[in-house]
Scaffold this active site. Structure first.
Site, PDB file in Angstrom:
ATOM      1  N   GLU A  66       0.823  -1.214   0.000  1.00 45.20           N
ATOM      2  CA  GLU A  66       0.000   0.000   0.000  1.00 45.20           C
ATOM      3  C   GLU A  66       0.858   1.265   0.000  1.00 45.20           C
ATOM      4  OE1 GLU A  66      -3.043  -0.168  -0.820  1.00 45.20           O
ATOM      5  OE2 GLU A  66      -3.171  -2.339  -0.582  1.00 45.20           O
ATOM      6  N   HIS A  69       1.677   2.061  -3.520  1.00 40.54           N
ATOM      7  CA  HIS A  69       0.579   2.820  -4.139  1.00 40.54           C
ATOM      8  C   HIS A  69       0.611   4.280  -3.667  1.00 40.54           C
ATOM      9  CE1 HIS A  69      -1.448  -0.396  -6.201  1.00 40.54           C
ATOM     10  NE2 HIS A  69      -1.752  -1.070  -5.110  1.00 40.54           N
ATOM     11  N   HIS A  72       3.191   6.194  -5.465  1.00 33.67           N
ATOM     12  CA  HIS A  72       2.699   6.436  -6.821  1.00 33.67           C
ATOM     13  C   HIS A  72       1.824   7.705  -6.818  1.00 33.67           C
ATOM     14  CE1 HIS A  72       0.873   4.322 -10.634  1.00 33.67           C
ATOM     15  NE2 HIS A  72       1.337   5.517 -10.894  1.00 33.67           N
TER      16      HIS A  72
HETATM   17 ZN   LIG Z   1      -2.374  -3.050  -5.089  1.00 36.10          ZN
END
Ligand SMILES: [Zn+2]
Length: 126
Positions: A66, A69, A72
């Site tokens: 996570e 992410h 990102h």
């Molecule tokens: Zn994922």
């Protein structure tokens, strides 16, 4: 300043189960631009007061996944909000999270981050 990262790691009775990343605000350059406000939600067991939260390997993988992410979302450099952060093709959206998940078990990362809660020593190679 890249933006803001928020984390809510511990389970509560009223909280939805699971783990995820999301954005309160996405980052983009259009117009006056916007800095991302990204959060990670986990449901780890809260340790007793004054004790460390110890994670299983699976929980640590979820945390790294996570956070991949989240990075990102935080490091996005786009003009249009519609393609900001994790708003990308489905075959690419899992790349940063998969990389982070992989790095968790790389020996150099383990030696630096998987330290014994009391001794501060790295985990044995065995
Ligand atoms: Zn994922």
């Amino acid at each position: 300043e890249r933006g803001l990262f928020l984390a809510d790691y511990f389970a509560r009775p009223s909280k939805r189960s699971g783990a995820w990343m999301s954005a309160l605000k996405s980052g983009y350059k259009l117009g006056h631009g916007s800095k991302p406000v990204i959060y990670n939600i986990m449901n780890f067991a809260k340790p007793p007061e004054g004790e460390a939260a110890l994670l299983s390997v699976d929980e640590a993988k979820t945390l790294f996944h996570e956070f991949g992410h989240a990075l990102h979302g935080m490091l996005t450099e786009v003009t249009w909000p519609s393609v900001s952060g994790t708003s990308v093709s489905r075959d690419f959206v899992e790349l940063p999270s998969q990389l982070y998940e992989h790095w968790l078990t790389v020996p150099a990362v383990l030696e630096k981050h998987a330290l014994h809660v009391k001794t501060g020593k790295p985990m044995s190679k065995a």
